[in-house]
Motif scaffolding. Structure first.
Motif, PDB file in Angstrom:
ATOM      1  N   GLU A 196      47.047  23.417  43.716  1.00  0.00           N
ATOM      2  CA  GLU A 196      46.267  23.759  44.903  1.00  0.00           C
ATOM      3  C   GLU A 196      46.593  25.165  45.432  1.00  0.00           C
ATOM      4  N   LEU A 197      47.672  25.734  44.956  1.00  0.00           N
ATOM      5  CA  LEU A 197      48.058  27.079  45.410  1.00  0.00           C
ATOM      6  C   LEU A 197      47.819  28.139  44.339  1.00  0.00           C
ATOM      7  N   ALA A 198      47.302  27.721  43.166  1.00  0.00           N
ATOM      8  CA  ALA A 198      47.158  28.653  42.043  1.00  0.00           C
ATOM      9  C   ALA A 198      46.227  29.815  42.364  1.00  0.00           C
ATOM     10  N   TRP A 199      45.235  29.613  43.214  1.00  0.00           N
ATOM     11  CA  TRP A 199      44.249  30.655  43.532  1.00  0.00           C
ATOM     12  C   TRP A 199      44.869  31.838  44.263  1.00  0.00           C
ATOM     13  N   ARG A 200      45.992  31.640  44.907  1.00  0.00           N
ATOM     14  CA  ARG A 200      46.553  32.696  45.753  1.00  0.00           C
ATOM     15  C   ARG A 200      47.101  33.874  44.955  1.00  0.00           C
ATOM     16  N   ARG A 201      47.378  33.657  43.682  1.00  0.00           N
ATOM     17  CA  ARG A 201      47.893  34.786  42.897  1.00  0.00           C
ATOM     18  C   ARG A 201      46.773  35.591  42.246  1.00  0.00           C
ATOM     19  N   LEU A 202      45.524  35.177  42.444  1.00  0.00           N
ATOM     20  CA  LEU A 202      44.372  35.889  41.884  1.00  0.00           C
ATOM     21  C   LEU A 202      43.805  36.868  42.916  1.00  0.00           C
ATOM     22  N   LYS A 203      43.069  37.858  42.430  1.00  0.00           N
ATOM     23  CA  LYS A 203      42.543  38.900  43.313  1.00  0.00           C
ATOM     24  C   LYS A 203      41.021  38.962  43.180  1.00  0.00           C
ATOM     25  N   PRO A 204      40.303  38.164  43.986  1.00  0.00           N
ATOM     26  CA  PRO A 204      38.834  38.161  43.907  1.00  0.00           C
ATOM     27  C   PRO A 204      38.246  39.453  44.441  1.00  0.00           C
ATOM     28  N   ARG A 205      37.008  39.722  44.014  1.00  0.00           N
ATOM     29  CA  ARG A 205      36.348  40.959  44.450  1.00  0.00           C
ATOM     30  C   ARG A 205      35.800  40.840  45.878  1.00  0.00           C
ATOM     31  N   LEU A 237      41.278  29.365  30.078  1.00  0.00           N
ATOM     32  CA  LEU A 237      40.288  30.179  30.780  1.00  0.00           C
ATOM     33  C   LEU A 237      41.018  31.401  31.335  1.00  0.00           C
ATOM     34  N   ARG A 238      40.557  32.576  30.972  1.00  0.00           N
ATOM     35  CA  ARG A 238      41.225  33.803  31.415  1.00  0.00           C
ATOM     36  C   ARG A 238      40.959  34.055  32.901  1.00  0.00           C
ATOM     37  N   ASP A 239      41.857  34.820  33.520  1.00  0.00           N
ATOM     38  CA  ASP A 239      41.725  35.120  34.946  1.00  0.00           C
ATOM     39  C   ASP A 239      40.376  35.753  35.264  1.00  0.00           C
ATOM     40  N   GLU A 240      39.955  36.721  34.429  1.00  0.00           N
ATOM     41  CA  GLU A 240      38.707  37.416  34.730  1.00  0.00           C
ATOM     42  C   GLU A 240      37.508  36.479  34.624  1.00  0.00           C
ATOM     43  N   GLN A 241      37.572  35.482  33.739  1.00  0.00           N
ATOM     44  CA  GLN A 241      36.499  34.496  33.647  1.00  0.00           C
ATOM     45  C   GLN A 241      36.489  33.591  34.880  1.00  0.00           C
ATOM     46  N   LEU A 242      37.672  33.221  35.310  1.00  0.00           N
ATOM     47  CA  LEU A 242      37.793  32.382  36.508  1.00  0.00           C
ATOM     48  C   LEU A 242      37.214  33.096  37.729  1.00  0.00           C
ATOM     49  N   LEU A 243      37.527  34.377  37.864  1.00  0.00           N
ATOM     50  CA  LEU A 243      37.022  35.159  38.991  1.00  0.00           C
ATOM     51  C   LEU A 243      35.505  35.325  38.918  1.00  0.00           C
ATOM     52  N   GLU A 244      34.979  35.490  37.708  1.00  0.00           N
ATOM     53  CA  GLU A 244      33.527  35.621  37.559  1.00  0.00           C
ATOM     54  C   GLU A 244      32.818  34.330  37.924  1.00  0.00           C
ATOM     55  N   VAL A 253      24.655  24.429  33.281  1.00  0.00           N
ATOM     56  CA  VAL A 253      25.332  24.801  32.040  1.00  0.00           C
ATOM     57  C   VAL A 253      24.868  26.176  31.582  1.00  0.00           C
ATOM     58  N   GLU A 254      23.567  26.434  31.726  1.00  0.00           N
ATOM     59  CA  GLU A 254      23.015  27.720  31.298  1.00  0.00           C
ATOM     60  C   GLU A 254      23.653  28.865  32.079  1.00  0.00           C
ATOM     61  N   GLU A 255      23.787  28.690  33.380  1.00  0.00           N
ATOM     62  CA  GLU A 255      24.391  29.745  34.200  1.00  0.00           C
ATOM     63  C   GLU A 255      25.873  29.916  33.864  1.00  0.00           C
ATOM     64  N   LEU A 256      26.569  28.805  33.629  1.00  0.00           N
ATOM     65  CA  LEU A 256      27.989  28.878  33.275  1.00  0.00           C
ATOM     66  C   LEU A 256      28.179  29.575  31.935  1.00  0.00           C
ATOM     67  N   ALA A 257      27.283  29.314  30.976  1.00  0.00           N
ATOM     68  CA  ALA A 257      27.388  29.895  29.638  1.00  0.00           C
ATOM     69  C   ALA A 257      27.227  31.405  29.649  1.00  0.00           C
ATOM     70  N   MET A 258      26.681  31.960  30.732  1.00  0.00           N
ATOM     71  CA  MET A 258      26.495  33.404  30.837  1.00  0.00           C
ATOM     72  C   MET A 258      27.799  34.131  31.190  1.00  0.00           C
ATOM     73  N   THR A 259      28.844  33.361  31.522  1.00  0.00           N
ATOM     74  CA  THR A 259      30.138  33.976  31.820  1.00  0.00           C
ATOM     75  C   THR A 259      30.651  34.699  30.582  1.00  0.00           C
ATOM     76  N   ARG A 260      31.063  35.930  30.745  1.00  0.00           N
ATOM     77  CA  ARG A 260      31.470  36.758  29.612  1.00  0.00           C
ATOM     78  C   ARG A 260      32.587  36.114  28.802  1.00  0.00           C
ATOM     79  N   GLY A 261      32.338  35.985  27.498  1.00  0.00           N
ATOM     80  CA  GLY A 261      33.350  35.487  26.583  1.00  0.00           C
ATOM     81  C   GLY A 261      33.578  33.985  26.628  1.00  0.00           C
ATOM     82  N   LEU A 262      32.792  33.258  27.423  1.00  0.00           N
ATOM     83  CA  LEU A 262      33.037  31.827  27.573  1.00  0.00           C
ATOM     84  C   LEU A 262      32.484  31.017  26.402  1.00  0.00           C
TER      85      LEU A 262
END
Length: 391
Positions: A196-205, A237-244, A253-262
């Protein structure tokens, strides 16, 4: 060279160690392909005997080792214990204790900021460590004689290192100085990763509460899933994919599949389904339950010249006391003291005696720093001289 590969051998080795004052411990592990560290080898030495325990040997039960590590009567001595303790915390669901970390003790005894085991073994045990096996694959079998010899050297010379550091601490009366650092190692929270605290180490735009809610949900999903199937979080799942994903909040599913490299296979599988469910949960949260970005740390306006003086004073006092400066005060504390803050660890307890009291006197004009040859020295300023300066 002693390698233990059976439960009976392990039980016979551990039994007499239950009555010893201390044991030295080290581990060799792998975690490049797993979320949790995979114990490959455990090295243990008592005052006289030492053995490498093959944790991957067929049929071996490590219960005798676990019992020894949980024995509150036996001191466990490590060097730079954090990662080793994580392994035993996972096995025992508790931190083995009591503990002694020679890297922490070395800082208190004046052996540098973060003394390596090799440097302490050379200096205190007069031993030379062969480092050639350090980065070998400890999961491959059979282990070579060189690997086992190297592994055992991590606990045999540690006995001498511990005994000499203990004598130094006894002589200086500084055992209490390491208590604060050891408290962190003894705290089970140090080894728990809360999803539940994992998001705090990420840096969203962005920082909108809704975006943060989605980021929190998908980051928690990644952490729980990586733990459950035991793979590195970045491989799932890479950090940049998670942030995207948090930024675009895909609904299909179609929208999720557009995530780069997913990849569409990921999006159409169980991982994609669970991710979309996580996004939907965050989308459904009421406004009152949305998370907020933590407020940025207080901006400290510390005069640069004062910080420089404190840094010089810290170096001087640490050298005089024979203790690592980093253990006395860090850069943030120097900034806070220079800015007039007084609720700082460096101004309390033994740190105040070593450095803090003089730091306050220096800032408030009761002490001066001067050069004496190539060295700095402190000069007390008489009260009447202070008055003249103020006038």
């Amino acid at each position: 060279m002693k390698l233990i590969t059976t439960t009976d051998e392990l039980a016979a080795f551990c039994k007499p160690l239950a009555d010893t004052e201390f044991i030295t411990v080290d581990t060799e592990f792998m975690r490049e392909r797993t979320y949790w560290p995979k114990l490959c080898l455990a090295q243990v030495a008592g005052p006289e005997d030492a053995a490498a325990i093959d944790a991957l040997a067929d049929g071996i039960d490590l219960a005798p080792l676990d019992e020894l590590m949980a024995n509150p009567k036996v001191l466990k001595v490590f060097h730079a214990a954090r990662q080793d303790l994580e392994i035993f915390h996972l096995r025992l669901n508790q931190v083995p204790g009591p503990l002694f970390d020679t890297q922490v003790a070395a800082m208190v005894c004046g052996h540098g900021e973060a003394a390596s085991y090799e440097s302490l073994a050379t200096k205190l045990a007069k031993a030379k460590i062969d480092k050639s096996s350090r980065f070998t694959d400890w999961s491959r079998r059979p282990l070579s004689e060189r690997q086992i010899t190297y592994a055992l050297s991590d606990v045999t010379h540690l006995r001498v290192v511990y005994e000499k550091l203990k004598r130094q601490l006894d002589k200086s009366g500084r055992f209490s100085w390491i208590a604060e650092e050891m408290a962190v190692l003894n705290d089970p929270a140090t080894y728990r990763g809360d999803p539940e605290l994992a998001w705090r180490r990420l840096k969203p735009r962005g920082s909108s509460p809704r975006l943060l809610a989605i980021l929190k949900e998908v980051a928690a999903w990644r952490e729980r899933t990586a733990q459950r199937i035991d793979i590195p979080r970045q491989r799932l799942l890479r950090d940049e994919q998670l942030l995207e994903i948090a930024s675009h909040a895909p609904k299909t599913v179609e929208e999720l599949a557009m995530t780069r490299g997913l990849g569409r296979g990921f999006a159409e599988g169980w991982q994609g389904r669970e991710l979309i469910e996580a996004v939907d949960r965050a989308r459904a949260l009421p406004e009152s339950e949305l998370p907020a970005r933590e407020r940025p740390a207080e901006q400290i306006r510390a005069p640069g010249a004062v910080v420089d003086l404190l840094r010089t004073l810290l170096r001087l006092k640490a050298e005089q006391a024979g203790v690592a400066g980093r253990l006395v005060a860090n850069a943030d504390e120097l900034d806070r003291i220079a800015a007039g803050k007084r609720d700082v660890p460096a101004l309390k307890g033994w740190r105040r005696e070593v450095f803090g009291a003089d730091a306050v006197d220096l800032i408030e004009g009761r002490l001066a720093l001067a050069l004496s040859g190539e060295h700095a020295k402190l000069i007390p300023i008489p009260a009447d001289a202070e008055a003249e300066v103020e006038a």
